[in-house]
Design a protein around this motif. Structure first.
Motif, PDB file in Angstrom:
ATOM      1  N   ALA A   1      37.953  36.230   4.463  1.00 57.20           N
ATOM      2  CA  ALA A   1      39.165  37.030   4.309  1.00 57.20           C
ATOM      3  C   ALA A   1      39.026  37.942   3.087  1.00 57.20           C
ATOM      4  N   ARG A   2      39.610  39.119   3.165  1.00 55.87           N
ATOM      5  CA  ARG A   2      39.648  40.083   2.066  1.00 55.87           C
ATOM      6  C   ARG A   2      38.245  40.369   1.526  1.00 55.87           C
TER       7      ARG A   2
ATOM      8  N   ALA B   1      43.332  48.980  11.693  1.00 48.58           N
ATOM      9  CA  ALA B   1      43.026  47.634  11.201  1.00 48.58           C
ATOM     10  C   ALA B   1      42.029  47.706  10.047  1.00 48.58           C
TER      11      ALA B   1
ATOM     12  N   LEU C   1      34.067  39.041  13.216  1.00 50.55           N
ATOM     13  CA  LEU C   1      35.400  38.890  12.618  1.00 50.55           C
ATOM     14  C   LEU C   1      35.843  37.431  12.616  1.00 50.55           C
TER      15      LEU C   1
ATOM     16  N   THR D   1      34.826  42.778   6.341  1.00 52.63           N
ATOM     17  CA  THR D   1      35.889  42.833   7.348  1.00 52.63           C
ATOM     18  C   THR D   1      36.257  44.281   7.651  1.00 52.63           C
ATOM     19  N   VAL D   2      36.272  45.122   6.624  1.00 52.71           N
ATOM     20  CA  VAL D   2      36.547  46.549   6.819  1.00 52.71           C
ATOM     21  C   VAL D   2      35.480  47.150   7.725  1.00 52.71           C
TER      22      VAL D   2
ATOM     23  N   HIS E   1      35.894  46.035  11.472  1.00 56.65           N
ATOM     24  CA  HIS E   1      36.975  46.750  12.161  1.00 56.65           C
ATOM     25  C   HIS E   1      36.574  48.207  12.429  1.00 56.65           C
TER      26      HIS E   1
ATOM     27  N   SER F   1      43.823  45.710   1.445  1.00 60.49           N
ATOM     28  CA  SER F   1      44.033  44.338   0.969  1.00 60.49           C
ATOM     29  C   SER F   1      42.843  43.785   0.183  1.00 60.49           C
ATOM     30  N   LEU F   2      41.812  44.601  -0.052  1.00 68.24           N
ATOM     31  CA  LEU F   2      40.629  44.128  -0.769  1.00 68.24           C
ATOM     32  C   LEU F   2      40.974  43.848  -2.232  1.00 68.24           C
TER      33      LEU F   2
ATOM     34  N   ASP G   1      43.940  48.887   6.986  1.00 65.71           N
ATOM     35  CA  ASP G   1      44.762  47.786   6.455  1.00 65.71           C
ATOM     36  C   ASP G   1      43.896  46.792   5.689  1.00 65.71           C
ATOM     37  N   ALA G   2      42.721  46.466   6.252  1.00 70.23           N
ATOM     38  CA  ALA G   2      41.815  45.527   5.586  1.00 70.23           C
ATOM     39  C   ALA G   2      41.328  46.093   4.255  1.00 70.23           C
ATOM     40  N   HIS G   3      41.095  47.398   4.218  1.00 68.78           N
ATOM     41  CA  HIS G   3      40.626  48.033   2.988  1.00 68.78           C
ATOM     42  C   HIS G   3      41.700  47.969   1.900  1.00 68.78           C
TER      43      HIS G   3
END
Length: 344
Positions: A161-162, A192, A156, A166-167, A170, A199-200, A195-197
């Motif tokens: 980012a995005r 988390a 991580l 990252t998904v 987490h 924001s993709l 949330d990351a998913h």
């Protein structure tokens, strides 16, 4: 103060040295198409990963990893060095997964570490993060959830980012927390991942020409399915395992993974076993073992299933039949040669 003649000689010598500096900076033993060839080869290896036997792919990738090592030791430019370091890292990242598939966790972790180091030397954070994703999975299957969480933290710190990766990281943290019996840690990490998913970007980056979004979608369905099994929550596990199977059936052919699909079937089988439906669990277990890619992780999870069924439903013929089939697959795997380690 130097006389004019002496000064001219000094400048002439300096000019000659400057030309030598330039020649050395441009000196290379690489052919004009070498880097393009390596890029194409790594792309093809990644496409072959889920389609060809891991032993065959491992040997071919290991051969290229040795070739890149020789190129790194030969004369090359600074720009070429960065590209060669990156290629070496990608090859080692793939070798980490292949060694894991072949049942050699030690070699898998060694290659994951090698990929991390080469990624750091090349300044490629995405490569570093993918390497730690592999290390997290290998440590989880080796029953080292704490080490898996440490690998996730390193990943991580490097992941773009995005990015779908990252998904996954987490979700890996959530799975490791569940393996550790940490229900609260699982919930936090899984939220988390969700949330990351969300924001993709609509058009996420690709990996060697392939869409990696299915890997993120799978992590949000299959990883929690496994986690809920470890946490003893059968209904939640069933729902997520069914979503994981649907996700893989809907994925483009190039992005589908027979081994991950098999694991999703085993998760669903475990959910049925926990709910008191051994016949359904055994049927799904056989479907998983029908996969075209029964690698070590599939056999590992199938062993968990047969062990649970044997304890819960002793002396049932269908359970014994599934266990006997898995024992035969394990015996075949033991007769195969082990993966070669780094530098072998």
């Amino acid at each position: 103060m130097a006389a004019p003649v002496a000064a001219a000689q000094i400048l002439e010598q300096a000019a000659a040295e400057a030309m030598e500096f330039t020649r050395q900076a441009e000196a290379t033993s690489l052919g004009s198409g070498t880097l393009d060839h390596l890029d194409l080869a790594i792309t093809e290896f990644n496409r072959a990963y889920s389609l060809k036997p891991p032993r065959t792919v491992f040997d071919a990738v290991m051969d290229y990893r040795r070739k890149v090592d020789r190129l790194l030791k030969a004369p090359h430019t600074h720009r070429q060095e960065r590209e060669l370091l990156t290629f070496a890292g990608w090859l080692s990242e793939l070798l980490a997964w292949l060694a894991h598939d072949l049942g050699d966790a030690r070699a898998g972790l060694a290659f994951a570490t090698d990929a991390l180091v080469h990624g750091q030397e090349a300044g490629n954070g995405q490569l570093c993060a993918w390497a730690m994703d592999a290390a997290a999975s290998i440590n989880l299957y080796g029953h080292h959830p704490h080490k898996a969480r440490l690998a996730v933290a390193k990943g991580l710190a490097e992941a773009p980012a995005r990015h779908p990766l990252t998904v996954r990281l987490h979700a890996q943290a959530a799975r490791a927390a569940a393996a550790d019996g940490d229900a609260e840690g699982f919930t936090t990490a899984f939220h988390a991942a969700e949330d990351a998913h969300r924001s993709l970007p609509t058009c996420p980056p690709r990996r060697f020409g392939m869409d990696v979004m299915p890997l993120a979608d799978y992590a949000l369905t299959s990883y929690p399915a496994t986690s809920f099994i470890w946490l003893g929550q059968a209904e939640e596990a069933r729902q997520h395992a069914e979503r994981a199977l649907a996700t893989y059936k809907a994925a483009p052919k190039a992005s589908r993974s027979p081994s991950r699909e098999a694991i999703a079937r085993i998760d669903l089988a475990m959910a049925h076993a926990l709910s008191g439906a051994p016949e359904d669990a055994v049927a799904l277990g056989h479907q998983a073992l029908d996969s075209t890619r029964v690698v070590d992780s599939v056999r590992h999870r199938a062993s968990d299933l047969t062990s649970f069924l044997t304890r819960r439903y002793p002396r049932r013929p269908e359970v014994e039949s599934l266990r006997d089939r898995l024992d035969a697959l394990d015996a075949d795997a033991r007769r195969s040669p082990p993966a070669a380690g780094p530098g072998a």
